[in-house]
Design a protein around this motif. Structure first.
Motif, PDB file in Angstrom:
ATOM      1  N   THR A 234       0.846  -1.201   0.000  1.00  0.00           N
ATOM      2  CA  THR A 234       0.000   0.000   0.000  1.00  0.00           C
ATOM      3  C   THR A 234       0.882   1.252   0.000  1.00  0.00           C
ATOM      4  N   LYS A 236       0.503   3.685   1.884  1.00  0.00           N
ATOM      5  CA  LYS A 236       0.742   4.039   3.302  1.00  0.00           C
ATOM      6  C   LYS A 236       2.000   3.328   3.828  1.00  0.00           C
ATOM      7  N   GLU A 240       5.569   4.875   5.142  1.00  0.00           N
ATOM      8  CA  GLU A 240       6.183   4.508   6.437  1.00  0.00           C
ATOM      9  C   GLU A 240       7.641   4.105   6.251  1.00  0.00           C
ATOM     10  N   ALA A 270       2.958   9.082  -2.564  1.00  0.00           N
ATOM     11  CA  ALA A 270       3.279   8.764  -1.163  1.00  0.00           C
ATOM     12  C   ALA A 270       4.790   8.765  -0.947  1.00  0.00           C
TER      13      ALA A 270
END
Ligand code: 1GP
Length: 273
Positions: A234, A236, A240, A270
């Motif tokens: 993902t 996200k 991270e 991202a």
């Protein structure tokens, strides 16, 4: 496992045409491009194309989407290949201005149509074939094909799966997930040996990507760019990993499984933001 070039004269002639006009090829410095990406963004995004999973027509469409989505390079390769790399690499080069960088499983995985090659030494293992043997076999062909070699320390990290293809093919065992104290000195040794990048690899389709704690520990010890791949599913999670210290994120499987332009774009955003 020695690479044997096919139709090399025709390939050389075609290659001149394919490479003509590609701006990053005039400088012949894909590594410089990577450093430029890092100056511009917090981190960079590579899309891995597995030649086993990509027919030529599908590759053409994918390449256009990868570029439009904002990725910084295309990696091409895998641990075990049966498909001919030439037509796929040639198509990628015709369809995109992005650097096409080989990500080889061994010295057979070469094509003159790529721009560069991650010249990887599997430093987490102790198998001499993957530390130096395959590299020696590949070196004359890399020179002949005018590929830019990017010396990269490649480290397998336990990714939660029983056994990955790369683990089996290389005959090496990965570094345990909780052993950042082992991973750090491996990466530092790669830098001291003159390698230009370190790649922490949880394995294609890993259940668990490389842990944040290991990324932070390794990043704190080296000054060369750190690539993280394997099991990043993902945007996200990608963000991270960047927050933990990744300089480049690689995704492969997730785009093959749920491939959409929107997802690719979300990954690029991202990683870059
Ligand atoms: C595998 O790191 C790459 O060599 C990418 O892994 O296919 O799991 O994204 P995934």
């Amino acid at each position: 496992m020695t690479h044997t070039p096919k139709k090399s004269q025709r390939a050389d002639r075609d290659l001149t045409q394919v490479k003509k006009g590609k701006s990053h090829l005039r400088s012949n410095r894909v590594l410089d491009h990577f450093h430029e990406v890092l100056k511009k963004h917090e981190a960079g995004y590579f899309v891995l194309i597995d030649p086993e999973q990509c027919e030529v027509e599908k590759c053409a469409k994918l390449a256009r989407e990868v570029e439009r989505a904002g990725a910084d390079a295309i990696l091409l390769g895998g641990s075990f290949l049966t498909n001919d790399l030439d037509p796929i690499a040639k198509t990628l080069k015709q369809e995109t201005e992005l650097p096409v960088v080989l990500f080889p499983g061994d010295s057979m995985h070469l094509t003159p149509y790529a721009d560069a090659i991650l010249y990887i030494s599997l430093i987490s293992g102790r198998n001499p074939s993957y530390l130096i043997g395959e590299q020696v076999k590949a070196a004359p062909w890399i020179q002949r094909y005018a590929l830019e070699p990017i010396p990269t320390g490649y480290m397998l990290i336990e990714g939660g799966n029983s056994r990955t293809t790369v683990e089996f093919m290389s005959g090496t065992i990965p570094i345990p997930r909780d052993k950042s104290d082992i991973a750090g000195p491996h990466a530092l040794a790669a830098e001291y040996l003159g390698m230009q990048m370190v790649y922490l690899e949880a394995g294609s389709g890993a259940s668990h990507p490389v842990p944040d704690e290991m990324i932070s520990t390794v990043k704190a010890q080296i000054n060369i760019p750190l690539i993280i791949g394997g099991g990043i599913r993902t945007p996200k999670i990608a963000a991270e990993k960047v927050a933990a210290g990744a300089d480049f994120i690689v995704t492969g499987n997730v785009l093959e499984e749920n491939g959409s332009f929107e997802l690719m774009k979300a990954f690029a955003e991202a990683v870059h933001s």
